[in-house]
Design a protein around this motif. Structure first.
Motif, PDB file in Angstrom:
ATOM      1  N   ALA A 215       0.813  -1.221   0.000  1.00 43.49           N
ATOM      2  CA  ALA A 215       0.000   0.000   0.000  1.00 43.49           C
ATOM      3  C   ALA A 215       0.846   1.271   0.000  1.00 43.49           C
ATOM      4  CB  ALA A 215      -0.921   0.016   1.219  1.00 43.49           C
ATOM      5  N   SER A 216       2.103   1.151   0.371  1.00 41.62           N
ATOM      6  CA  SER A 216       2.900   2.363   0.563  1.00 41.62           C
ATOM      7  C   SER A 216       4.074   2.491  -0.399  1.00 41.62           C
ATOM      8  CB  SER A 216       3.411   2.412   2.006  1.00 41.62           C
ATOM      9  OG  SER A 216       4.256   1.312   2.261  1.00 41.62           O
ATOM     10  N   THR A 217       4.067   1.715  -1.469  1.00 36.34           N
ATOM     11  CA  THR A 217       5.151   1.816  -2.442  1.00 36.34           C
ATOM     12  C   THR A 217       4.576   1.875  -3.852  1.00 36.34           C
ATOM     13  OG1 THR A 217       7.226   0.815  -3.209  1.00 36.34           O
ATOM     14  CG2 THR A 217       5.453  -0.711  -2.638  1.00 36.34           C
ATOM     15  N   THR A 218       5.341   2.442  -4.743  1.00 32.70           N
ATOM     16  CA  THR A 218       4.944   2.427  -6.150  1.00 32.70           C
ATOM     17  C   THR A 218       5.605   1.264  -6.884  1.00 32.70           C
ATOM     18  OG1 THR A 218       6.735   3.948  -6.698  1.00 32.70           O
ATOM     19  CG2 THR A 218       4.559   4.914  -6.264  1.00 32.70           C
ATOM     20  N   GLU A 219       6.473   0.540  -6.183  1.00 30.50           N
ATOM     21  CA  GLU A 219       7.111  -0.648  -6.764  1.00 30.50           C
ATOM     22  C   GLU A 219       6.184  -1.847  -6.609  1.00 30.50           C
ATOM     23  OE1 GLU A 219      11.251  -1.386  -5.855  1.00 30.50           O
ATOM     24  OE2 GLU A 219      11.314   0.550  -4.837  1.00 30.50           O
ATOM     25  N   ARG A 220       6.349  -2.810  -7.508  1.00 28.20           N
ATOM     26  CA  ARG A 220       5.576  -4.043  -7.370  1.00 28.20           C
ATOM     27  C   ARG A 220       6.054  -4.790  -6.136  1.00 28.20           C
ATOM     28  NH1 ARG A 220       2.445  -6.275 -11.590  1.00 28.20           N
ATOM     29  NH2 ARG A 220       2.575  -4.945 -13.411  1.00 28.20           N
ATOM     30  N   ALA A 221       5.104  -5.303  -5.399  1.00 30.19           N
ATOM     31  CA  ALA A 221       5.415  -6.159  -4.261  1.00 30.19           C
ATOM     32  C   ALA A 221       4.930  -7.560  -4.624  1.00 30.19           C
ATOM     33  CB  ALA A 221       4.725  -5.653  -3.008  1.00 30.19           C
ATOM     34  N   THR A 222       5.776  -8.549  -4.384  1.00 30.08           N
ATOM     35  CA  THR A 222       5.485  -9.926  -4.763  1.00 30.08           C
ATOM     36  C   THR A 222       5.478 -10.794  -3.518  1.00 30.08           C
ATOM     37  OG1 THR A 222       6.577  -9.584  -6.882  1.00 30.08           O
ATOM     38  CG2 THR A 222       6.307 -11.850  -6.164  1.00 30.08           C
ATOM     39  N   PRO A 223       4.376 -11.509  -3.256  1.00 30.39           N
ATOM     40  CA  PRO A 223       4.328 -12.334  -2.050  1.00 30.39           C
ATOM     41  C   PRO A 223       5.013 -13.679  -2.253  1.00 30.39           C
ATOM     42  CG  PRO A 223       2.281 -12.577  -3.237  1.00 30.39           C
ATOM     43  CD  PRO A 223       3.111 -11.547  -3.996  1.00 30.39           C
ATOM     44  N   GLY A 224       5.571 -14.201  -1.163  1.00 34.92           N
ATOM     45  CA  GLY A 224       5.986 -15.589  -1.177  1.00 34.92           C
ATOM     46  C   GLY A 224       4.735 -16.448  -1.267  1.00 34.92           C
ATOM     47  N   LEU A 225       4.885 -17.686  -1.685  1.00 28.27           N
ATOM     48  CA  LEU A 225       3.737 -18.566  -1.879  1.00 28.27           C
ATOM     49  C   LEU A 225       2.873 -18.659  -0.623  1.00 28.27           C
ATOM     50  CD1 LEU A 225       2.055 -20.583  -3.465  1.00 28.27           C
ATOM     51  CD2 LEU A 225       3.678 -22.359  -2.806  1.00 28.27           C
ATOM     52  N   ARG A 226       3.482 -18.836   0.534  1.00 30.91           N
ATOM     53  CA  ARG A 226       2.684 -18.973   1.759  1.00 30.91           C
ATOM     54  C   ARG A 226       1.968 -17.676   2.111  1.00 30.91           C
ATOM     55  NH1 ARG A 226       6.314 -23.112   5.462  1.00 30.91           N
ATOM     56  NH2 ARG A 226       5.837 -24.923   4.177  1.00 30.91           N
ATOM     57  N   VAL A 227       2.586 -16.545   1.866  1.00 30.00           N
ATOM     58  CA  VAL A 227       1.908 -15.266   2.094  1.00 30.00           C
ATOM     59  C   VAL A 227       0.735 -15.150   1.134  1.00 30.00           C
ATOM     60  CG1 VAL A 227       2.147 -12.749   2.038  1.00 30.00           C
ATOM     61  CG2 VAL A 227       3.991 -14.163   2.988  1.00 30.00           C
ATOM     62  N   ASP A 228       0.925 -15.586  -0.091  1.00 28.66           N
ATOM     63  CA  ASP A 228      -0.138 -15.523  -1.088  1.00 28.66           C
ATOM     64  C   ASP A 228      -1.333 -16.390  -0.682  1.00 28.66           C
ATOM     65  OD1 ASP A 228      -0.974 -14.394  -3.635  1.00 28.66           O
ATOM     66  OD2 ASP A 228      -0.839 -16.432  -4.423  1.00 28.66           O
ATOM     67  N   LEU A 229      -1.106 -17.510  -0.019  1.00 28.75           N
ATOM     68  CA  LEU A 229      -2.217 -18.337   0.463  1.00 28.75           C
ATOM     69  C   LEU A 229      -3.091 -17.545   1.433  1.00 28.75           C
ATOM     70  CD1 LEU A 229      -0.345 -21.708   1.144  1.00 28.75           C
ATOM     71  CD2 LEU A 229      -1.617 -21.043  -0.919  1.00 28.75           C
ATOM     72  N   PHE A 230      -2.449 -16.799   2.315  1.00 29.39           N
ATOM     73  CA  PHE A 230      -3.195 -15.972   3.264  1.00 29.39           C
ATOM     74  C   PHE A 230      -3.888 -14.815   2.555  1.00 29.39           C
ATOM     75  CE2 PHE A 230      -0.606 -18.337   6.210  1.00 29.39           C
ATOM     76  CZ  PHE A 230      -1.461 -18.522   7.285  1.00 29.39           C
TER      77      PHE A 230
END
Length: 156
Positions: free
Chosen positions: A55-70
């Motif tokens: 929410a606080s960056t203009t760069e792409r943020a990419t989740p790890g697989l386990r974070v993406d599950l949540f």
């Protein structure tokens, strides 16, 4: 890379105990049956850290697989998810791109590493179990192009 510092306790408090319990139950039932209660608690914390950074960056943020599950579980709770995003400054879109023929696993690992660095710079812990950055192409959703939407509030 510009990263805004966050009060991690304030961000974590945006997730109610009931929602936290439901997210953990959903991830366990739908994706990760052997997940421990501790892993579930840490997973919700890592999701909150990831979303605060996204929410606080203009760069792409990419989740790890386990974070993406949540993240997948959280998105299904549309009202609390939207409220959480609003509290952070705007809606955070989930942008899958599974059919990208130009996918490069090395770039995916680099994006995951940058995201973990942004999380640390924002004042959160980047739990290595949820941010496996060294040679873990199979442990990152980024190989499928799953990212947030930079400049939240704008669709891609």
């Amino acid at each position: 890379m510009t990263t805004i510092q966050h009060d991690s306790a304030s961000v974590l408090s945006l997730i109610s105990p009931a929602l936290r319990a439901d997210l953990i139950a959903m991830v366990r039932e739908d994706y990760w049956p052997e997940m421990t209660d501790d892993q579930g608690e840490r997973g919700v914390d890592q999701l909150a850290a990831f979303l605060a950074v996204a929410a606080s960056t203009t760069e792409r943020a990419t989740p790890g697989l386990r974070v993406d599950l949540f993240w997948h579980a959280a998105i299904l709770h549309t009202k609390p998810y939207a409220d959480f995003c609003d509290a952070l400054g705007g809606f955070i879109h989930h942008v899958p791109d599974r059919n990208n023929p130009e996918h490069n696993p090395a770039e995916g690992r680099a994006a995951l590493r940058r995201t973990a660095e942004m999380i640390r710079a924002a004042g959160f812990d980047a739990d290595p179990e949820f941010w496996p950055v060294d040679g873990a192409a199979d442990c990152t959703q980024s190989y499928a192009g799953c990212t947030d939407s930079p400049n939240s509030g704008k669709s891609e």
